[in-house]
Design a protein around this motif. Structure first.
Motif, PDB file in Angstrom:
ATOM      1  N   ASN A 230      24.319 -21.179 -23.418  1.00  0.00           N
ATOM      2  CA  ASN A 230      24.959 -22.362 -24.004  1.00  0.00           C
ATOM      3  C   ASN A 230      23.867 -23.343 -24.413  1.00  0.00           C
ATOM      4  O   ASN A 230      22.662 -23.063 -24.278  1.00  0.00           O
ATOM      5  CB  ASN A 230      25.952 -23.006 -23.021  1.00  0.00           C
ATOM      6  CG  ASN A 230      25.352 -23.202 -21.643  1.00  0.00           C
ATOM      7  OD1 ASN A 230      24.337 -23.893 -21.481  1.00  0.00           O
ATOM      8  ND2 ASN A 230      25.960 -22.574 -20.632  1.00  0.00           N
ATOM      9  N   HIS A 231      24.269 -24.502 -24.903  1.00  0.00           N
ATOM     10  CA  HIS A 231      23.300 -25.480 -25.425  1.00  0.00           C
ATOM     11  C   HIS A 231      22.554 -26.250 -24.333  1.00  0.00           C
ATOM     12  O   HIS A 231      21.535 -26.884 -24.614  1.00  0.00           O
ATOM     13  CB  HIS A 231      24.033 -26.488 -26.301  1.00  0.00           C
ATOM     14  CG  HIS A 231      24.872 -27.468 -25.525  1.00  0.00           C
ATOM     15  ND1 HIS A 231      26.074 -27.131 -24.937  1.00  0.00           N
ATOM     16  CD2 HIS A 231      24.656 -28.785 -25.208  1.00  0.00           C
ATOM     17  CE1 HIS A 231      26.575 -28.172 -24.326  1.00  0.00           C
ATOM     18  NE2 HIS A 231      25.742 -29.194 -24.468  1.00  0.00           N
ATOM     19  N   LYS A 232      23.030 -26.198 -23.090  1.00  0.00           N
ATOM     20  CA  LYS A 232      22.480 -27.069 -22.052  1.00  0.00           C
ATOM     21  C   LYS A 232      21.029 -26.746 -21.722  1.00  0.00           C
ATOM     22  O   LYS A 232      20.283 -27.638 -21.307  1.00  0.00           O
ATOM     23  CB  LYS A 232      23.340 -26.957 -20.787  1.00  0.00           C
ATOM     24  CG  LYS A 232      24.784 -27.405 -20.991  1.00  0.00           C
ATOM     25  CD  LYS A 232      25.599 -27.236 -19.718  1.00  0.00           C
ATOM     26  CE  LYS A 232      27.043 -27.669 -19.932  1.00  0.00           C
ATOM     27  NZ  LYS A 232      27.857 -27.500 -18.699  1.00  0.00           N
ATOM     28  N   ILE A 246      23.306 -18.052 -33.951  1.00  0.00           N
ATOM     29  CA  ILE A 246      24.413 -18.607 -33.172  1.00  0.00           C
ATOM     30  C   ILE A 246      25.523 -17.568 -33.066  1.00  0.00           C
ATOM     31  O   ILE A 246      26.084 -17.130 -34.080  1.00  0.00           O
ATOM     32  CB  ILE A 246      24.950 -19.888 -33.809  1.00  0.00           C
ATOM     33  CG1 ILE A 246      23.825 -20.908 -33.986  1.00  0.00           C
ATOM     34  CG2 ILE A 246      26.072 -20.486 -32.970  1.00  0.00           C
ATOM     35  CD1 ILE A 246      24.242 -22.154 -34.744  1.00  0.00           C
ATOM     36  N   GLY A 247      25.823 -17.176 -31.834  1.00  0.00           N
ATOM     37  CA  GLY A 247      26.951 -16.265 -31.603  1.00  0.00           C
ATOM     38  C   GLY A 247      26.725 -14.883 -32.185  1.00  0.00           C
ATOM     39  O   GLY A 247      25.606 -14.425 -32.413  1.00  0.00           O
ATOM     40  N   ILE A 267      20.306 -28.695 -34.505  1.00  0.00           N
ATOM     41  CA  ILE A 267      21.005 -27.422 -34.325  1.00  0.00           C
ATOM     42  C   ILE A 267      21.528 -27.278 -32.907  1.00  0.00           C
ATOM     43  O   ILE A 267      22.558 -26.618 -32.675  1.00  0.00           O
ATOM     44  CB  ILE A 267      20.093 -26.240 -34.713  1.00  0.00           C
ATOM     45  CG1 ILE A 267      20.947 -24.992 -34.997  1.00  0.00           C
ATOM     46  CG2 ILE A 267      19.084 -25.934 -33.621  1.00  0.00           C
ATOM     47  CD1 ILE A 267      21.839 -25.109 -36.186  1.00  0.00           C
ATOM     48  N   VAL A 268      20.866 -27.907 -31.930  1.00  0.00           N
ATOM     49  CA  VAL A 268      21.377 -27.881 -30.554  1.00  0.00           C
ATOM     50  C   VAL A 268      22.728 -28.573 -30.487  1.00  0.00           C
ATOM     51  O   VAL A 268      23.653 -28.114 -29.792  1.00  0.00           O
ATOM     52  CB  VAL A 268      20.364 -28.524 -29.597  1.00  0.00           C
ATOM     53  CG1 VAL A 268      20.990 -28.731 -28.209  1.00  0.00           C
ATOM     54  CG2 VAL A 268      19.116 -27.660 -29.476  1.00  0.00           C
ATOM     55  N   ALA A 272      26.393 -26.944 -29.363  1.00  0.00           N
ATOM     56  CA  ALA A 272      27.283 -27.537 -28.355  1.00  0.00           C
ATOM     57  C   ALA A 272      28.735 -27.502 -28.804  1.00  0.00           C
ATOM     58  O   ALA A 272      29.653 -27.365 -27.979  1.00  0.00           O
ATOM     59  CB  ALA A 272      26.839 -28.966 -28.052  1.00  0.00           C
ATOM     60  N   LEU A 273      28.966 -27.630 -30.102  1.00  0.00           N
ATOM     61  CA  LEU A 273      30.334 -27.596 -30.612  1.00  0.00           C
ATOM     62  C   LEU A 273      30.891 -26.173 -30.666  1.00  0.00           C
ATOM     63  O   LEU A 273      32.092 -25.973 -30.513  1.00  0.00           O
ATOM     64  CB  LEU A 273      30.393 -28.224 -32.006  1.00  0.00           C
ATOM     65  CG  LEU A 273      30.083 -29.732 -32.086  1.00  0.00           C
ATOM     66  CD1 LEU A 273      30.137 -30.207 -33.530  1.00  0.00           C
ATOM     67  CD2 LEU A 273      31.052 -30.533 -31.228  1.00  0.00           C
TER      68      LEU A 273
END
Length: 456
Positions: A230-232, A246-247, A267-268, A272-273
């Motif tokens: 994930n983005h964290k 992404i994905g 892009i981070v 997150a979205l």
């Protein structure tokens, strides 16, 4: 008539009838003799003869008697007498786009030397299915052909999957269909297990890492990659420029080139979205990209060079050229074809950088697009492979479903003494039926009466 259908469909009602009560219902309808030809007359014209049509009453009772026979046959009480021999075939479900016509490729092909191959083709979005624990899978298909809606239901004997089962870019997730086909035990190309495993590119890349550790960077040059669930955790700045993927997507979707830390922070926030995983690779200034494909025992290698100047060589204009298959390329694709139990159809994608080095980036399965000047040959190779696999995996005769106990079966309370008959198995004597049912059975020539049963 509905009353008779309900009564004859009731297992308790049928079980109480004497043995042999409705055996004559399986006798076919007697054929009417052809009308005699009129004798020629030399003196005067013969008087006009009118064909006598059956009275409404006769048609009414005929329809009732046919309903009785059909209901009894559907209940499994009598055997249906086929009026004509049905054509033997095995059904192949092809999941692909409609412009790729596969029916003509299998025309004239045989399975086990006796069975034709009937092709039903549809996309994932046009099918639905129900699978049972006894190994049966019923597929419902709704497609549009030349502006006409076609609806069919069938049980596939084999499946050829030529379409992606999962794509985040198009918000299409058909992994439940793969699960349903696996649940129903339907054989396929590629295997359903491998198709399900290929639905997440980081999962596939994890298998490539194991191969890289076995062969080393010299024989298996795998590109460097970092995975973020994930983005964290996307806090540490990589060495720019990088490519963020992404994905799980295809055809260059979800890939972004990042040149500095400002773009990386932007892009981070996008990641997150999306609430999905992300991978980051170093940007390779490539001279061309490579694709090494394997269909059965056939190998081909292609080189694609971008003309439009886009850093994504699969986007925009590009020049495609077939190149010689080297031992190095063959090692790549042979090793990857052993993933997830074996890939009958697969391709390895790699980049050839301006530094003269190769970088393996991805593996594709049976959903790979056919490219180059030999697409017709590749389709023929796939066709021959499917026929071979069907001869190996599809049985000659349908496998019977396991019998389940019915409500009329009584459990045994204990063992019977030798020589003593089991009176509970002898059906009680019933008086002959009365009323409408008796009249219908008399009209059909059914002999009603108790049948002697020998005790065990």
């Amino acid at each position: 008539m509905n009353y008779l259908r309900r009564r004859l469909s009731d297992s308790n009602f049928i079980a109480n009838l004497p043995n042999g009560y409705m055996t004559d219902l399986q006798q076919p309808e007697p054929q009417q003799p052809p009308p005699p030809a009129p004798a020629p007359s030399s003196t005067s014209p013969a008087p006009e003869r009118r064909q006598i049509s059956p009275s409404p009453g006769t048609g009414f009772f005929s329809s009732i008697s046919n309903a009785v026979k059909q209901t009894a046959a559907s209940a499994g009480l009598v055997e249906q007498t086929p009026t004509s021999l049905t054509k033997k075939f095995k059904l192949l479900l092809v999941i692909d786009e409609p412009h790729n016509e596969w029916a003509k490729m299998f025309r004239g092909k045989k399975v086990h030397g006796d069975y034709d191959i009937k092709v039903e083709q549809a996309e994932f979005s046009e099918i639905n299915l129900v699978s049972h624990a006894d190994g049966t899978c019923n597929v419902d298909m709704q497609v549009f052909r030349n502006g006409t809606k076609v609806v069919r239901s069938f049980k596939p004997d084999f499946v050829l999957i030529r379409q992606h089962a999962f794509s985040m870019a198009e918000n299409e997730d058909f992994r439940n269909m793969i699960i349903g086909l696996q649940y129903g035990g339907v054989p396929s190309i590629n295997s359903l297990e491998s198709i399900y495993n290929l639905c997440d590119k980081p999962w596939v890349f994890g298998q490539l890492i194991s191969t890289y550790r076995s062969f080393g960077a010299e024989k298996f040059p795998l590109i460097e990659q970092t995975f973020y669930p994930n983005h964290k955790e996307m806090i540490t700045m990589p060495t720019f420029p990088v490519v963020v993927k992404i994905g799980h997507a295809h055809s260059g979707m979800g890939k972004v080139k990042i040149d500095n830390h400002h773009d990386f922070q932007d892009i981070v926030s996008v990641v997150a979205l999306t609430q999905t995983y992300t991978t980051i690779e170093p940007y390779i200034d490539s001279k061309y990209d490579l694709r090494i494909q394997k269909i059965g025992d056939n190998y081909k290698a292609y080189m694609r060079t971008s003309i439009s100047g886009n850093w994504k060589t699969n986007t925009g204009s590009a020049m495609l050229e077939q190149v010689a298959m080297t031992d190095r390329y063959k090692l790549w694709v042979d090793t990857c074809s052993e993933m997830f139990g074996g890939l009958d159809i697969c391709a390895v994608k790699a980049l050839h950088g301006k530094d003269g080095k190769d970088y393996i980036t991805e593996v594709m399965g049976s959903s790979m697009q056919l490219i180059g000047e030999h697409q017709a040959e590749d389709k023929q190779l796939i066709t021959d492979m499917v026929v071979t696999k069907m001869n190996q995996a599809v049985p000659r005769t349908p496998i019977p479903s396991p019998q389940r106990p019915t409500a009329t079966q009584q459990p045994q309370s204990g063992a019977l003494k030798e020589g003593q008959p089991d009176h509970s198995k002898i059906p009680p004597q019933r008086p002959p039926p009365q009323g409408c049912l008796q009249y219908i059975l008399d009209c059909n020539g059914v002999a009603v009466g108790p049948k002697q049963v020998q005790a065990n």
